[in-house]
Design a protein around this motif. Structure first.
Motif, PDB file in Angstrom:
ATOM      1  N   VAL A 199       2.200   1.484  13.156  1.00  9.83           N
ATOM      2  CA  VAL A 199       0.850   0.946  13.306  1.00  9.83           C
ATOM      3  C   VAL A 199      -0.129   2.052  12.936  1.00  9.83           C
ATOM      4  O   VAL A 199      -0.442   2.937  13.744  1.00  9.83           O
ATOM      5  CB  VAL A 199       0.578   0.453  14.742  1.00  9.83           C
ATOM      6  N   GLY A 200      -0.593   2.018  11.698  1.00  9.36           N
ATOM      7  CA  GLY A 200      -1.521   3.026  11.207  1.00  9.36           C
ATOM      8  C   GLY A 200      -2.848   2.409  10.809  1.00  9.36           C
ATOM      9  O   GLY A 200      -2.947   1.187  10.630  1.00  9.36           O
ATOM     10  N   PHE A 201      -3.867   3.252  10.670  1.00  9.83           N
ATOM     11  CA  PHE A 201      -5.199   2.760  10.358  1.00  9.83           C
ATOM     12  C   PHE A 201      -5.846   3.619   9.281  1.00  9.83           C
ATOM     13  O   PHE A 201      -5.648   4.838   9.235  1.00  9.83           O
ATOM     14  CB  PHE A 201      -6.073   2.770  11.612  1.00  9.83           C
ATOM     15  N   ALA A 202      -6.622   2.970   8.432  1.00  9.44           N
ATOM     16  CA  ALA A 202      -7.302   3.658   7.330  1.00  9.44           C
ATOM     17  C   ALA A 202      -8.742   3.173   7.229  1.00  9.44           C
ATOM     18  O   ALA A 202      -9.038   1.992   7.438  1.00  9.44           O
ATOM     19  CB  ALA A 202      -6.571   3.417   6.008  1.00  9.44           C
TER      20      ALA A 202
ATOM     21  N   VAL B  46       0.843  -1.195   0.000  1.00  9.99           N
ATOM     22  CA  VAL B  46       0.000   0.000   0.000  1.00  9.99           C
ATOM     23  C   VAL B  46       0.879   1.246   0.000  1.00  9.99           C
ATOM     24  O   VAL B  46       2.043   1.214   0.422  1.00  9.99           O
ATOM     25  CB  VAL B  46      -0.946   0.036   1.224  1.00  9.99           C
ATOM     26  N   TYR B  47       0.293   2.343  -0.460  1.00 13.62           N
ATOM     27  CA  TYR B  47       1.015   3.603  -0.605  1.00 13.62           C
ATOM     28  C   TYR B  47       0.184   4.713   0.028  1.00 13.62           C
ATOM     29  O   TYR B  47      -0.973   4.911  -0.339  1.00 13.62           O
ATOM     30  CB  TYR B  47       1.263   3.932  -2.078  1.00 13.62           C
ATOM     31  N   ALA B  48       0.762   5.430   0.970  1.00 11.41           N
ATOM     32  CA  ALA B  48       0.086   6.548   1.624  1.00 11.41           C
ATOM     33  C   ALA B  48       0.704   7.856   1.135  1.00 11.41           C
ATOM     34  O   ALA B  48       1.926   8.015   1.150  1.00 11.41           O
ATOM     35  CB  ALA B  48       0.206   6.446   3.133  1.00 11.41           C
ATOM     36  N   ILE B  49      -0.134   8.779   0.693  1.00 13.70           N
ATOM     37  CA  ILE B  49       0.336  10.102   0.283  1.00 13.70           C
ATOM     38  C   ILE B  49      -0.411  11.141   1.107  1.00 13.70           C
ATOM     39  O   ILE B  49      -1.631  11.080   1.236  1.00 13.70           O
ATOM     40  CB  ILE B  49       0.113  10.352  -1.221  1.00 13.70           C
ATOM     41  N   GLY B  50       0.342  12.073   1.665  1.00 12.27           N
ATOM     42  CA  GLY B  50      -0.278  13.102   2.494  1.00 12.27           C
ATOM     43  C   GLY B  50       0.684  14.237   2.761  1.00 12.27           C
ATOM     44  O   GLY B  50       1.673  14.425   2.037  1.00 12.27           O
ATOM     45  N   ASN B  51       0.402  14.964   3.821  1.00 11.10           N
ATOM     46  CA  ASN B  51       1.181  16.164   4.142  1.00 11.10           C
ATOM     47  C   ASN B  51       1.677  16.127   5.583  1.00 11.10           C
ATOM     48  O   ASN B  51       1.325  16.982   6.396  1.00 11.10           O
ATOM     49  CB  ASN B  51       0.324  17.412   3.921  1.00 11.10           C
ATOM     50  N   PRO B  52       2.499  15.146   5.944  1.00 12.93           N
ATOM     51  CA  PRO B  52       2.983  15.083   7.324  1.00 12.93           C
ATOM     52  C   PRO B  52       3.838  16.297   7.653  1.00 12.93           C
ATOM     53  O   PRO B  52       4.748  16.661   6.905  1.00 12.93           O
ATOM     54  CB  PRO B  52       3.792  13.785   7.356  1.00 12.93           C
ATOM     55  N   PHE B  53       3.527  16.944   8.776  1.00 19.46           N
ATOM     56  CA  PHE B  53       4.255  18.134   9.232  1.00 19.46           C
ATOM     57  C   PHE B  53       4.250  19.235   8.172  1.00 19.46           C
ATOM     58  O   PHE B  53       5.167  20.065   8.116  1.00 19.46           O
ATOM     59  CB  PHE B  53       5.694  17.773   9.609  1.00 19.46           C
TER      60      PHE B  53
ATOM     61  N   THR C 151       3.809  13.911   0.400  1.00 19.64           N
ATOM     62  CA  THR C 151       4.856  12.957   0.772  1.00 19.64           C
ATOM     63  C   THR C 151       4.301  11.542   0.669  1.00 19.64           C
ATOM     64  O   THR C 151       3.221  11.254   1.187  1.00 19.64           O
ATOM     65  CB  THR C 151       5.330  13.220   2.210  1.00 19.64           C
ATOM     66  N   MET C 152       5.045  10.653   0.016  1.00 20.31           N
ATOM     67  CA  MET C 152       4.592   9.270  -0.134  1.00 20.31           C
ATOM     68  C   MET C 152       5.404   8.350   0.763  1.00 20.31           C
ATOM     69  O   MET C 152       6.631   8.443   0.823  1.00 20.31           O
ATOM     70  CB  MET C 152       4.707   8.801  -1.589  1.00 20.31           C
ATOM     71  N   THR C 153       4.715   7.467   1.462  1.00 21.38           N
ATOM     72  CA  THR C 153       5.352   6.402   2.225  1.00 21.38           C
ATOM     73  C   THR C 153       4.754   5.074   1.784  1.00 21.38           C
ATOM     74  O   THR C 153       3.614   5.016   1.315  1.00 21.38           O
ATOM     75  CB  THR C 153       5.149   6.584   3.740  1.00 21.38           C
ATOM     76  N   ILE C 154       5.516   4.016   1.940  1.00 19.16           N
ATOM     77  CA  ILE C 154       5.133   2.712   1.413  1.00 19.16           C
ATOM     78  C   ILE C 154       5.136   1.684   2.538  1.00 19.16           C
ATOM     79  O   ILE C 154       5.970   1.734   3.441  1.00 19.16           O
ATOM     80  CB  ILE C 154       6.116   2.272   0.307  1.00 19.16           C
ATOM     81  N   GLY C 155       4.202   0.766   2.473  1.00 20.70           N
ATOM     82  CA  GLY C 155       4.145  -0.304   3.460  1.00 20.70           C
ATOM     83  C   GLY C 155       3.280  -1.441   2.965  1.00 20.70           C
ATOM     84  O   GLY C 155       3.053  -1.591   1.755  1.00 20.70           O
ATOM     85  N   ILE C 156       2.793  -2.224   3.905  1.00 21.04           N
ATOM     86  CA  ILE C 156       1.906  -3.334   3.564  1.00 21.04           C
ATOM     87  C   ILE C 156       0.670  -3.277   4.453  1.00 21.04           C
ATOM     88  O   ILE C 156       0.633  -2.553   5.457  1.00 21.04           O
ATOM     89  CB  ILE C 156       2.596  -4.706   3.746  1.00 21.04           C
ATOM     90  N   ILE C 157      -0.328  -4.040   4.077  1.00 16.39           N
ATOM     91  CA  ILE C 157      -1.496  -4.223   4.934  1.00 16.39           C
ATOM     92  C   ILE C 157      -1.106  -5.205   6.027  1.00 16.39           C
ATOM     93  O   ILE C 157      -0.748  -6.347   5.758  1.00 16.39           O
ATOM     94  CB  ILE C 157      -2.697  -4.747   4.131  1.00 16.39           C
ATOM     95  N   SER C 158      -1.149  -4.736   7.279  1.00 17.78           N
ATOM     96  CA  SER C 158      -0.742  -5.568   8.407  1.00 17.78           C
ATOM     97  C   SER C 158      -1.884  -6.442   8.917  1.00 17.78           C
ATOM     98  O   SER C 158      -1.654  -7.537   9.426  1.00 17.78           O
ATOM     99  CB  SER C 158      -0.227  -4.691   9.547  1.00 17.78           C
TER     100      SER C 158
END
Length: 388
Positions: A255-258, A179-186, A191-198
């Motif tokens: 540990v993030g949630f969507a 999965v790919y999260a794009i947003g505006n941290p700080f 900004t794009m960060t990459i991870g997996i579905i946990s």
């Protein structure tokens, strides 16, 4: 002491930069004589590469990198930066003071509808949306649903600068999927960060006190400012909206949630049409959780459950004589109250179990409550009304 430490760190970085520049110049100016044996080998084998030099064919992007770039290029222009201004009351001085907040959002269509979290714009007096090209627009609130932490905004922007997200399908997600999260941290835009579905089907408490179900858990880095931003699959399709992290410090812990896109697609049309979610009402206003089920305390007079014959607590007025005086007192009689143990064949243990089934219905539809009344189990049909 602090100033000297800061100066040391800065000077160290400058020193590294100077060395690299000087090294480059010296290499360009100096000529080193080659040994005769080396000259003959070069003549025989052709040109040699300088140590550390990479052949052009080795600079090709890997398939994984190409996929990352594809997702970003497809989705980043749909991501917006949301800033808010509100007024908070100082509890000590009882004075109002201005407050600012920020978050992320997604462009839903060419008409200027923006998807974000309810908590991003909660109590905001002024909302502004900044697009990928840096242009900022005043936003108006179209609708909000605190129960599911979803809000829809509207901006008046030209269609040519609006790039809507493409909807995916959250019902087919698998644990381990990228999965790919794009947003505006700080405030760092897009900004794009990459991870997996946990994990899948997590539950989260919402700001309304209810729980949100079917939540997607991810390990992609989420920080303050990511709230309301999109979660993409490997094809650049929207599969969720980033909403929360599990952290004691407020920073990323992996540990993030969507919120899944299935929930978004179900709720957004109601927010656009009505400004709120029109939920069905069963007409039960208070219950008590027991080991056997939900004991009904009060029902809305003339409401769906009252019309169906559901019983709650009964108020009993009694007159008590003490000497020459007669007093009237009211006591609560729980002996005739019904206990709900099921709805539509599903066992009920908490109020959220009951409401989850009810909210999947529409006003006017019917549910069947299984109750225990005076030791006997019976079923009663209830026609749902329209809630607030």
């Amino acid at each position: 002491m602090l100033a000297s430490k800061l100066f040391f760190r800065f000077s160290f970085l400058v020193s590294l930069f100077s060395v690299s520049l000087l090294g480059g110049e010296s290499h360009a100016q100096m000529q080193i004589a080659r040994p005769p044996a080396l000259e003959s080998r070069m003549a025989a084998q052709g040109d040699w590469h300088v140590a550390g030099e990479v052949a052009p064919e080795e600079l090709e992007l890997t398939p994984d990198e190409k996929r990352n770039i594809l997702v970003y290029e497809r989705g980043n222009r749909a991501v917006v930066h949301i800033t808010t201004r509100s007024v908070q009351v100082d509890a000590f001085y009882l004075m109002e003071r201005p407050a600012e907040g920020s978050g992320s959002g997604s462009v839903l269509n060419k008409s200027g509808l923006i998807l974000t979290n309810y908590h991003v714009i909660e109590d905001a007096r002024d909302i502004r949306v900044t697009l990928f090209n840096g242009e900022s627009y005043v936003a108006s609130l179209v609708g909000q649903d605190p129960v599911n932490d979803i809000a829809v905004l509207k901006i008046d922007a030209p269609p040519e600068v609006l790039f809507p997200v493409q909807y995916g399908d959250s019902s087919k997600l698998r644990v381990g999927q990228k999965v790919y999260a794009i947003g505006n941290p700080f405030g760092l835009e897009r900004t794009m960060t990459i991870g997996i579905i946990s994990s899948l089907n997590r539950v989260l408490p919402s700001r309304s006190g209810r729980t949100m179900k079917s939540i997607i858990q991810i390990d992609a880095a989420l920080n303050r400012g990511n709230s309301g931003g999109p979660l993409f699959d490997s094809s650049g399709r929207l599969i969720g909206m980033n909403t929360a992290i599990a952290s004691r410090t407020g920073e990323n812990t992996g540990v993030g949630f969507a919120i899944p896109i299935a929930s978004v697609k179900r709720i957004v049309p109601q927010l656009v049409a009505n400004g709120r979610v029109i939920r069905p009402d069963i007409g039960i206003t208070r219950v008590y959780q027991t080991d056997n089920g939900l004991m009904v305390a009060t029902v809305t007079q003339g409401g769906p459950s009252d019309q169906a014959g559901i019983r709650g607590f009964r108020l009993v007025r009694e007159q008590i004589q003490r000497g020459p005086f007669v007093y009237e007192q009211t006591r609560i009689d729980r002996s005739e109250a019904d206990t709900i143990i099921g709805i539509d064949g599903q066992r009920v243990q908490t109020a959220d179990d009951l409401l989850s089934v009810v909210e999947n219905k529409q006003p006017g539809e019917q549910v069947v409550l299984t109750i225990v009344r005076e030791g006997e189990t019976i079923s009663l049909p209830v026609k749902l009304g329209e809630g607030d």
